[in-house]
Design an enzyme around this catalytic site. Sequence first.
Site, PDB file in Angstrom:
ATOM      1  CB  CYS A   9      -0.839  -0.016   1.336  1.00 26.29           C
ATOM      2  SG  CYS A   9      -2.030   1.154   1.287  1.00 26.29           S
ATOM      3  CG  PHE A  13      -6.702   9.471  -0.603  1.00 26.09           C
ATOM      4  CD1 PHE A  13      -6.040  10.253  -1.465  1.00 26.09           C
ATOM      5  CD2 PHE A  13      -6.212   8.783   0.316  1.00 26.09           C
ATOM      6  CE1 PHE A  13      -4.817  10.635  -1.227  1.00 26.09           C
ATOM      7  CE2 PHE A  13      -4.877   9.250   0.787  1.00 26.09           C
ATOM      8  CZ  PHE A  13      -4.232  10.161   0.049  1.00 26.09           C
ATOM      9  CD  GLU A  24      -6.665  15.069  -0.335  1.00 25.06           C
ATOM     10  OE1 GLU A  24      -7.452  14.341   0.151  1.00 25.06           O
ATOM     11  OE2 GLU A  24      -5.709  15.439  -0.088  1.00 25.06           O
ATOM     12  CG  HIS A  27       2.954   4.355   2.822  1.00 28.40           C
ATOM     13  ND1 HIS A  27       1.876   5.252   2.777  1.00 28.40           N
ATOM     14  CD2 HIS A  27       4.041   5.376   2.521  1.00 28.40           C
ATOM     15  CE1 HIS A  27       2.065   6.613   2.653  1.00 28.40           C
ATOM     16  NE2 HIS A  27       3.578   6.542   2.299  1.00 28.40           N
ATOM     17  CG  ASN A  28       1.518  -1.560   4.812  1.00 26.76           C
ATOM     18  OD1 ASN A  28       1.759  -0.776   5.789  1.00 26.76           O
ATOM     19  ND2 ASN A  28       0.251  -2.158   4.630  1.00 26.76           N
ATOM     20  CG  MET A  38     -11.408  13.429   3.434  1.00 23.87           C
ATOM     21  SD  MET A  38     -12.725  12.190   3.360  1.00 23.87           S
ATOM     22  CE  MET A  38     -13.575  12.122   4.783  1.00 23.87           C
ATOM     23  CB  SER A  96      -0.702  15.400   1.830  1.00 22.23           C
ATOM     24  OG  SER A  96      -2.059  14.765   2.025  1.00 22.23           O
ATOM     25  CG  HIS A 108       2.072   5.419   6.828  1.00 24.09           C
ATOM     26  ND1 HIS A 108       1.782   5.631   8.196  1.00 24.09           N
ATOM     27  CD2 HIS A 108       0.864   4.911   6.322  1.00 24.09           C
ATOM     28  CE1 HIS A 108       0.721   4.932   8.436  1.00 24.09           C
ATOM     29  NE2 HIS A 108      -0.007   4.458   7.505  1.00 24.09           N
ATOM     30  CE  LYS A 112     -11.325   8.476   2.131  1.00 20.12           C
ATOM     31  NZ  LYS A 112      -9.952   8.426   2.616  1.00 20.12           N
TER      32      LYS A 112
END
Lengths: 135, 473
Positions: B94, B200, B202, B325-326, B373, B377, B396, B472
Amino acid sequence: MPYRFVEGIVSDIAFEATGSDWKEVFESSAQALFSVMYERSSISSEQRVEISLESPTISELLYDFLSEIVFVIETKNMFFSEAEVEISGTRLAARLWGEPASAEKLECIVKGISLHNFAVFRHGKEYKATVTVDI
Amino acid sequence: MEKIDSYRWRIPKSERKEMRVDAVAYGSEKIINSIGQEAFKQLTNVACLPGVVNPVIAMPDMHWGYGLPVGAIGAFDAEKGVISAGMTGFDINCGIHMLRSDLHIEDIERYKERLIDLMFQTIPAGVGVGNKAKLSDSQLDGVLRDGAVWVVENGCGTKDDLLHMEEEGNMFSEDTSFVSQKAKARGKGQLGTLGAGNHFVEIQRVDKIYDVHVAKRFGITDVNQVVVMLHTGSRGLGHQICTDYLKVHSSASKKYNIWLPDQQLACAPANSGEGQAYFSAMKCAVNFAFANRLMIAHWVRKCFEKVMHRDWHSMGMDTIYNVAHNICKLEVHGNRELYVHRKGATRAFGPGADGVPGAYRDVGQPVLIAGSMGTASYILVGTERAMIDTYGSTCHGAGRTMSRTAAIKRFRGDRVKEALASKGIVSRATHPKVFAEEAPEVYKDVDEVVRSVDGAGISTMVARMVPVAVMKG
């Protein structure tokens, strides 16, 4: 309702299912899993999918059963409302009743069944399972 | 817990008799006090596993998850340590793909609703909104083997995109046979799908630039410049690989006599068949996720082209970076080969480190941090300090403070959506409940999280972005 969602874990959802035998615990666990994903009462019972499984232990059987439901929902693109389970030892035959999946009804995608605090146990006449679902 | 300095806290191994190494948590006092005890317990669980390297690390966005807490790093010796499917988690790779642009907020202000509506129509979310086309067996094998390279070869990205991705979008998994048929069945219809929950797309505008030099290298030059951040992973394919190997590693833990403080930490010796089979399968999921994000980035570009009536190249919509991130990776730290498990943590390699794209080698790797949300960021940059202190890792995101069930009870989706609208943020979701689950109030203060990692020197602030329009899953 023979299951309840348990507060605690921050990123995911945990539930506890109870029954007077393993059949009820498995059926309740399936219903809890459905309820994580969508409003179960909004799903009709027009189509049936069958699942057969065998696992080394009753604990692994529940883990495999719930994981199989996640797999079936994604690959057959179906939402289910009811599960009818027959258990013999550590073998299972289940019938899931539902309808084709729809975007409007989807509330949450389940990624998988975690082993964190995953447990099945029996206290006298009460049968119980605790399950944490990664969402 | 012992205070090391303003942003570092130690749980010594003497805290629990089973702990083999210390745990170190990063964060301001305010952040550390906001983290529940359960997450710290999970962190110390990881410190009990064989071959674990000192220390196990928590980032300021850490929260209670399953196995390794979300926002943590566990590194293990490549010979004496373990690899764990459960520690990496279900959402393998992810992560975030970020596009820059030459557009400014005034260029898109009156188009933002159309842009997000078109994206909502174009990018499938997942279950019930399956992909337009299923991949054939050989196409899926191509994705698993070649990652984002497959997407570029099929005309949905450029070689320049690959040069701006972690691992250049491909972890080189030659053998796809370690991926089960079930995982492949889930993956076939999901390339280019977003998923749900915290996933998401964005549209954002640059709000502040902290490091003008590095920002310019990342393609960020102006306040109010438009960028796009998208967050998703390996979808059902990765989820199934985790499910499959949780079982394999549960058996392996018993076979190799590894004591597990939490069943979810099921693992296998790194050099065992079970360990390496998972590593091969996981690399396939990592590749799928790199490809998935690039495919969605391609559609984002196409949506901009359609609405703005301009070619994406002419709008400068180049990839800034695509980061995991994972993930579990074999890396060298302190002259040792380690399997580094990052769960809700970002690689943050500093200047000159191998693995940083050539274009950024002299400044360090971009670190992409998603806020909640409706909040900010960040783009940060990796540092030499991170290479020494945190296995080249940082935070993260904001990190949850409230469970999803509690969030649904406390917030109403329509009101969250209205609150976003009052800030001028356009939002779309497959279901209103998602707005309640992901309400900004259920996350930590992302600004405080980022100040903590910046203060600790394990990544430094480059630019801050705020949302303009959000989709989303």
